[in-house]
Design a protein around this motif. Structure first.
Motif, PDB file in Angstrom:
ATOM      1  N   SER A 152      44.068  58.545 -12.087  1.00 17.47           N
ATOM      2  CA  SER A 152      42.723  58.553 -11.529  1.00 17.47           C
ATOM      3  C   SER A 152      42.362  57.210 -10.913  1.00 17.47           C
ATOM      4  CB  SER A 152      41.707  58.910 -12.612  1.00 17.47           C
ATOM      5  OG  SER A 152      41.735  57.973 -13.660  1.00 17.47           O
ATOM      6  N   ALA A 153      43.100  56.157 -11.278  1.00 16.39           N
ATOM      7  CA  ALA A 153      42.894  54.853 -10.665  1.00 16.39           C
ATOM      8  C   ALA A 153      44.139  54.491  -9.876  1.00 16.39           C
ATOM      9  CB  ALA A 153      42.628  53.793 -11.736  1.00 16.39           C
ATOM     10  N   PRO A 154      44.046  54.384  -8.555  1.00 12.83           N
ATOM     11  CA  PRO A 154      45.240  54.073  -7.771  1.00 12.83           C
ATOM     12  C   PRO A 154      45.758  52.687  -8.107  1.00 12.83           C
ATOM     13  CG  PRO A 154      43.277  53.900  -6.411  1.00 12.83           C
ATOM     14  CD  PRO A 154      42.846  54.481  -7.722  1.00 12.83           C
ATOM     15  N   PRO A 155      47.072  52.486  -8.112  1.00 14.16           N
ATOM     16  CA  PRO A 155      47.619  51.192  -8.482  1.00 14.16           C
ATOM     17  C   PRO A 155      47.359  50.142  -7.426  1.00 14.16           C
ATOM     18  CG  PRO A 155      49.353  52.640  -7.703  1.00 14.16           C
ATOM     19  CD  PRO A 155      48.109  53.472  -7.798  1.00 14.16           C
ATOM     20  N   THR A 156      47.079  48.910  -7.883  1.00 14.64           N
ATOM     21  CA  THR A 156      46.960  47.783  -6.984  1.00 14.64           C
ATOM     22  C   THR A 156      48.288  47.062  -6.987  1.00 14.64           C
ATOM     23  OG1 THR A 156      44.627  47.549  -7.487  1.00 14.64           O
ATOM     24  CG2 THR A 156      45.711  45.641  -6.520  1.00 14.64           C
ATOM     25  N   SER A 157      48.868  46.827  -5.845  1.00  9.66           N
ATOM     26  CA  SER A 157      50.220  46.273  -5.800  1.00  9.66           C
ATOM     27  C   SER A 157      50.390  45.390  -4.590  1.00  9.66           C
ATOM     28  CB  SER A 157      51.238  47.419  -5.743  1.00  9.66           C
ATOM     29  OG  SER A 157      52.489  46.955  -5.311  1.00  9.66           O
ATOM     30  N   THR A 158      51.117  44.289  -4.776  1.00  8.34           N
ATOM     31  CA  THR A 158      51.454  43.442  -3.642  1.00  8.34           C
ATOM     32  C   THR A 158      52.700  43.954  -2.950  1.00  8.34           C
ATOM     33  OG1 THR A 158      52.703  42.003  -5.120  1.00  8.34           O
ATOM     34  CG2 THR A 158      50.416  41.412  -4.682  1.00  8.34           C
ATOM     35  N   ALA A 159      53.347  44.950  -3.521  1.00 12.17           N
ATOM     36  CA  ALA A 159      54.552  45.516  -2.906  1.00 12.17           C
ATOM     37  C   ALA A 159      54.632  46.994  -3.246  1.00 12.17           C
ATOM     38  CB  ALA A 159      55.793  44.785  -3.401  1.00 12.17           C
ATOM     39  N   PRO A 160      53.810  47.828  -2.593  1.00 12.62           N
ATOM     40  CA  PRO A 160      53.718  49.222  -2.986  1.00 12.62           C
ATOM     41  C   PRO A 160      55.006  50.001  -2.817  1.00 12.62           C
ATOM     42  CG  PRO A 160      52.597  48.848  -0.892  1.00 12.62           C
ATOM     43  CD  PRO A 160      52.945  47.509  -1.446  1.00 12.62           C
ATOM     44  N   SER A 161      55.951  49.487  -2.051  1.00 17.06           N
ATOM     45  CA  SER A 161      57.199  50.210  -1.860  1.00 17.06           C
ATOM     46  C   SER A 161      58.164  50.011  -3.027  1.00 17.06           C
ATOM     47  CB  SER A 161      57.880  49.732  -0.566  1.00 17.06           C
ATOM     48  OG  SER A 161      58.184  48.357  -0.633  1.00 17.06           O
ATOM     49  N   THR A 162      57.858  49.077  -3.926  1.00 14.39           N
ATOM     50  CA  THR A 162      58.735  48.790  -5.051  1.00 14.39           C
ATOM     51  C   THR A 162      58.385  49.682  -6.222  1.00 14.39           C
ATOM     52  OG1 THR A 162      58.942  46.499  -4.353  1.00 14.39           O
ATOM     53  CG2 THR A 162      59.540  46.989  -6.614  1.00 14.39           C
ATOM     54  N   GLY A 163      59.350  50.439  -6.730  1.00 14.03           N
ATOM     55  CA  GLY A 163      59.108  51.324  -7.865  1.00 14.03           C
ATOM     56  C   GLY A 163      58.813  50.544  -9.123  1.00 14.03           C
ATOM     57  N   GLY A 164      58.042  51.127 -10.009  1.00 13.03           N
ATOM     58  CA  GLY A 164      57.785  50.530 -11.308  1.00 13.03           C
ATOM     59  C   GLY A 164      56.652  49.539 -11.351  1.00 13.03           C
ATOM     60  N   VAL A 165      55.957  49.317 -10.238  1.00 12.75           N
ATOM     61  CA  VAL A 165      54.868  48.345 -10.206  1.00 12.75           C
ATOM     62  C   VAL A 165      53.670  48.876 -10.986  1.00 12.75           C
ATOM     63  CG1 VAL A 165      53.287  47.095  -8.708  1.00 12.75           C
ATOM     64  CG2 VAL A 165      55.626  47.486  -7.971  1.00 12.75           C
ATOM     65  N   VAL A 166      53.097  48.025 -11.823  1.00 13.60           N
ATOM     66  CA  VAL A 166      51.897  48.412 -12.558  1.00 13.60           C
ATOM     67  C   VAL A 166      50.718  47.573 -12.082  1.00 13.60           C
ATOM     68  CG1 VAL A 166      53.163  49.139 -14.618  1.00 13.60           C
ATOM     69  CG2 VAL A 166      52.392  46.776 -14.430  1.00 13.60           C
ATOM     70  N   ALA A 167      49.525  48.128 -12.188  1.00 16.69           N
ATOM     71  CA  ALA A 167      48.328  47.409 -11.758  1.00 16.69           C
ATOM     72  C   ALA A 167      47.936  46.371 -12.796  1.00 16.69           C
ATOM     73  CB  ALA A 167      47.182  48.395 -11.563  1.00 16.69           C
ATOM     74  N   PRO A 168      47.711  45.113 -12.391  1.00 16.71           N
ATOM     75  CA  PRO A 168      47.251  44.109 -13.345  1.00 16.71           C
ATOM     76  C   PRO A 168      45.925  44.519 -13.971  1.00 16.71           C
ATOM     77  CG  PRO A 168      47.955  43.085 -11.288  1.00 16.71           C
ATOM     78  CD  PRO A 168      47.911  44.555 -11.037  1.00 16.71           C
ATOM     79  N   LYS A 169      45.793  44.260 -15.251  1.00 22.70           N
ATOM     80  CA  LYS A 169      44.559  44.594 -15.954  1.00 22.70           C
ATOM     81  C   LYS A 169      43.425  43.689 -15.480  1.00 22.70           C
ATOM     82  CE  LYS A 169      46.308  43.850 -19.970  1.00 22.70           C
ATOM     83  NZ  LYS A 169      46.584  43.783 -21.424  1.00 22.70           N
ATOM     84  N   THR A 170      42.243  44.246 -15.386  1.00 27.22           N
ATOM     85  CA  THR A 170      41.093  43.477 -14.941  1.00 27.22           C
ATOM     86  C   THR A 170      40.083  43.310 -16.066  1.00 27.22           C
ATOM     87  OG1 THR A 170      40.029  45.500 -14.140  1.00 27.22           O
ATOM     88  CG2 THR A 170      41.296  44.216 -12.542  1.00 27.22           C
ATOM     89  N   LYS A 171      39.349  42.185 -16.020  1.00 31.67           N
ATOM     90  CA  LYS A 171      38.245  41.982 -16.957  1.00 31.67           C
ATOM     91  C   LYS A 171      37.095  42.922 -16.627  1.00 31.67           C
ATOM     92  CE  LYS A 171      39.021  36.963 -17.343  1.00 31.67           C
ATOM     93  NZ  LYS A 171      38.372  35.649 -17.093  1.00 31.67           N
ATOM     94  N   VAL A 172      36.951  43.194 -15.333  1.00 33.27           N
ATOM     95  CA  VAL A 172      35.871  44.046 -14.828  1.00 33.27           C
ATOM     96  C   VAL A 172      36.487  45.312 -14.256  1.00 33.27           C
ATOM     97  CG1 VAL A 172      33.939  44.203 -13.221  1.00 33.27           C
ATOM     98  CG2 VAL A 172      34.516  42.003 -14.271  1.00 33.27           C
ATOM     99  N   THR A 173      35.937  46.461 -14.605  1.00 28.92           N
ATOM    100  CA  THR A 173      36.439  47.730 -14.102  1.00 28.92           C
ATOM    101  C   THR A 173      35.421  48.358 -13.157  1.00 28.92           C
ATOM    102  OG1 THR A 173      37.693  48.117 -16.124  1.00 28.92           O
ATOM    103  CG2 THR A 173      37.273  50.023 -14.739  1.00 28.92           C
ATOM    104  N   ALA A 174      35.874  48.722 -11.974  1.00 33.31           N
ATOM    105  CA  ALA A 174      34.993  49.408 -11.030  1.00 33.31           C
ATOM    106  C   ALA A 174      34.532  50.729 -11.631  1.00 33.31           C
ATOM    107  CB  ALA A 174      35.723  49.660  -9.719  1.00 33.31           C
ATOM    108  N   SER A 175      33.287  51.068 -11.404  1.00 39.45           N
ATOM    109  CA  SER A 175      32.743  52.309 -11.953  1.00 39.45           C
ATOM    110  C   SER A 175      31.568  52.771 -11.102  1.00 39.45           C
ATOM    111  CB  SER A 175      32.272  52.087 -13.399  1.00 39.45           C
ATOM    112  OG  SER A 175      31.145  51.232 -13.439  1.00 39.45           O
ATOM    113  N   SER A 176      30.987  53.894 -11.470  1.00 41.40           N
ATOM    114  CA  SER A 176      29.850  54.434 -10.719  1.00 41.40           C
ATOM    115  C   SER A 176      28.623  53.534 -10.812  1.00 41.40           C
ATOM    116  CB  SER A 176      29.502  55.836 -11.238  1.00 41.40           C
ATOM    117  OG  SER A 176      29.188  55.789 -12.612  1.00 41.40           O
ATOM    118  N   SER A 177      28.590  52.669 -11.820  1.00 41.15           N
ATOM    119  CA  SER A 177      27.445  51.769 -11.979  1.00 41.15           C
ATOM    120  C   SER A 177      27.770  50.325 -11.640  1.00 41.15           C
ATOM    121  CB  SER A 177      26.926  51.840 -13.428  1.00 41.15           C
ATOM    122  OG  SER A 177      27.944  51.457 -14.336  1.00 41.15           O
ATOM    123  N   ASN A 178      29.025  50.045 -11.316  1.00 47.96           N
ATOM    124  CA  ASN A 178      29.434  48.671 -11.028  1.00 47.96           C
ATOM    125  C   ASN A 178      30.519  48.678  -9.959  1.00 47.96           C
ATOM    126  OD1 ASN A 178      29.778  45.905 -11.137  1.00 47.96           O
ATOM    127  ND2 ASN A 178      31.129  45.974 -12.926  1.00 47.96           N
TER     128      ASN A 178
END
Length: 487
Positions: A177-203
């Motif tokens: 449900s959350a698309p991955p953030t990646s500096t190299a989307p063509s590379t398999g196995g990339v995970v999205a870095p965890k954020t202190k702040v999460t985007a949401s309907s209220s933020n």
């Protein structure tokens, strides 16, 4: 985060405690004894908590440290806490431990550091153990909580003041449900870095209305930080839809544009400086939140591949320094791409030349906790006389920002050098000072954070040149391991 998860997260502490399981026998910081069943040794441990958002997850077995790894009860945390959306199973006959969340399955084996995520192997920081809580005379299976959480798509941060690992389920059930953030989307196995702040309907900084029928899996993203923008890639031609101002709500300043090429709609969100991004989705909207990288990420690193483009660096034995440093950094990136605990910015990932000021300014602009530059040594001629690995630092240089403000460039250099020297097996030339005005190095002189420069070996030495050429992966991992060791 979907509606169900939001409601669950909003329960009062009393209701959450009552709905999960009984209270822990002791509180965080208290001392208790455990016996490891695999070696029959008894240890005195300090109790740790696990939290969901800001609420303590009540458990019959407190967490504790195994070395530097936080270990938690597999059953009570990942089996009983419904808020995390995880399931847990232990098969005594095979000693297999299985965790599931959405489409993610982690399998590990008791007393082994080998594990798999959806069938792909990875290494645990500590082996899962069956542990006897001495005072209660009961056994519990303990697992490395941060790793389990991260692999299942659950945000995990450590709060030293509370002696707690804090977990947040940033996506509804690990089902993309959350698309991955990646500096190299063509590379398999990339995970999205965890954020202190999460985007949401209220933020959010920008909210985009999705066209009917657009699945979450059709949306991916690319952090194009050199161009100070986030790129959303959407399968299909939705240019008209996303170009309409009625389908977006922008709260923070950014430049918005849309194009369609190669079967994908591309949405460009350009900002005034490098930002950290969090992206989430529900059935109706895409939410993007951005802020300064250190406001979004707990651990920010800049890794620099020396030279590049018209600047070949040292040459010798048929090799060019610019190509060697790039190959090493690309291997370092491979490992960081699979570790959600770090956000890493790279000065270059191809053969071009960022100026020296662009390199250290990147570290300064993102508020990096570490700056590490990769180089190859040289004496200007083919020679066996010069050999070995050395690591440089500025004794008058900056320190890492809070909460790592005690870390100096020398301390970082020491951690990197230890791993690098072990990987190369070359002569140990030790740590070397580079003092501004005497023999200073620009990236060490002007970086405001803890900074170091690794000279892997001598390109002018045929033996070392050949060894480096054949061991880029090993050397790249050494830089990765050295940076992690510094934390």
């Amino acid at each position: 985060m979907n509606r169900k998860t939001l409601l669950c997260a909003g329960l009062s502490a009393m209701m959450l405690a009552a709905s999960i399981h009984p209270a822990s026998a002791i509180s965080a910081g208290s001392i208790f004894k455990v016996q490891y069943t695999h070696n029959k040794k008894t240890y005195t441990k300090k109790a740790l908590n696990a939290r969901y958002n800001n609420t303590v997850i009540k458990t019959n077995m407190p967490g504790f440290l195994d070395g530097s790894t936080s270990m938690y009860s597999a059953y009570w945390i990942f089996g009983k806490c419904k808020s995390l959306g995880t399931s847990y199973k232990y098969t005594s006959k095979t000693k297999k431990i299985t965790f599931k969340r959405g489409n993610k399955t982690v399998v590990m084996t008791l007393d082994s550091k080998k594990a798999t995520l959806n069938g792909k192997s990875f290494t645990l920081p500590a082996a899962p153990r069956k542990v006897r809580y001495v005072a209660k005379k009961k056994n519990y299976i303990m697992v490395p909580g941060q790793t389990v959480a991260g692999k299942l798509g659950i945000s995990y941060t450590w709060n030293n003041r509370l002696l707690s690992g804090v977990m947040k389920a940033s996506s509804s059930s690990g089902q993309g449900s959350a698309p991955p953030t990646s500096t190299a989307p063509s590379t398999g196995g990339v995970v999205a870095p965890k954020t202190k702040v999460t985007a949401s309907s209220s933020n959010y900084s920008i909210r985009l209305k999705k066209p009917a029928g657009l699945s979450s899996s059709a949306v991916t993203s690319e952090d194009d930080y050199w161009n100070k923008r986030l790129v959303l890639n959407i399968n299909g031609n939705y240019k008209t839809h996303f170009s309409s101002s009625s389908n977006r709500n922008i709260k923070d300043s950014l430049t918005y544009s849309v194009s369609y090429t190669g079967g994908k709609t591309k949405i460009y969100l350009k900002t005034s400086s490098i930002k950290g991004f969090s992206i989430t989705q529900d059935s109706s909207y895409i939410y993007v939140k951005y802020a300064a990288p250190k406001s979004m990420f707990s651990r920010v690193i800049v890794v620099d591949a020396g030279h590049g483009g018209s600047d070949t660096g040292a040459t010798g034995n048929g090799l060019k320094e610019k190509n060697m440093t790039l190959s090493i950094v690309q291997k370092t990136k491979y490992y960081f791409d699979r570790n959600a605990n770090y956000k890493v910015y790279y000065t270059r990932l191809s053969d071009w030349y960022p100026t020296l000021s662009e390199r250290y300014q990147m570290a300064n602009n993102v508020g990096a906790d570490r700056f590490v530059s990769v180089h190859i040594n040289d004496v200007g001629k083919i020679s066996y006389s010069a050999k070995g690995t050395e690591t440089l630092y500025n004794p008058k240089g900056g320190k890492a920002p809070s909460p790592y403000s005690s870390l100096t460039g020398k301390a970082l250099a020491k951690d990197v050098h230890k791993k690098l020297r072990s990987a190369t097996g070359f002569t140990d030339r030790g740590l070397k000072q580079r003092v501004p005005g005497v023999n200073g190095v620009a990236v060490l002189t002007y970086s405001k954070t803890a900074a170091t420069l690794g000279e892997v070996g001598f390109i002018s030495n045929p033996t070392e040149a050949s060894s480096m050429k054949n061991n880029y992966t090993k050397i790249g991992k050494a830089f990765y391991d050295g940076i992690l060791a510094s934390f």
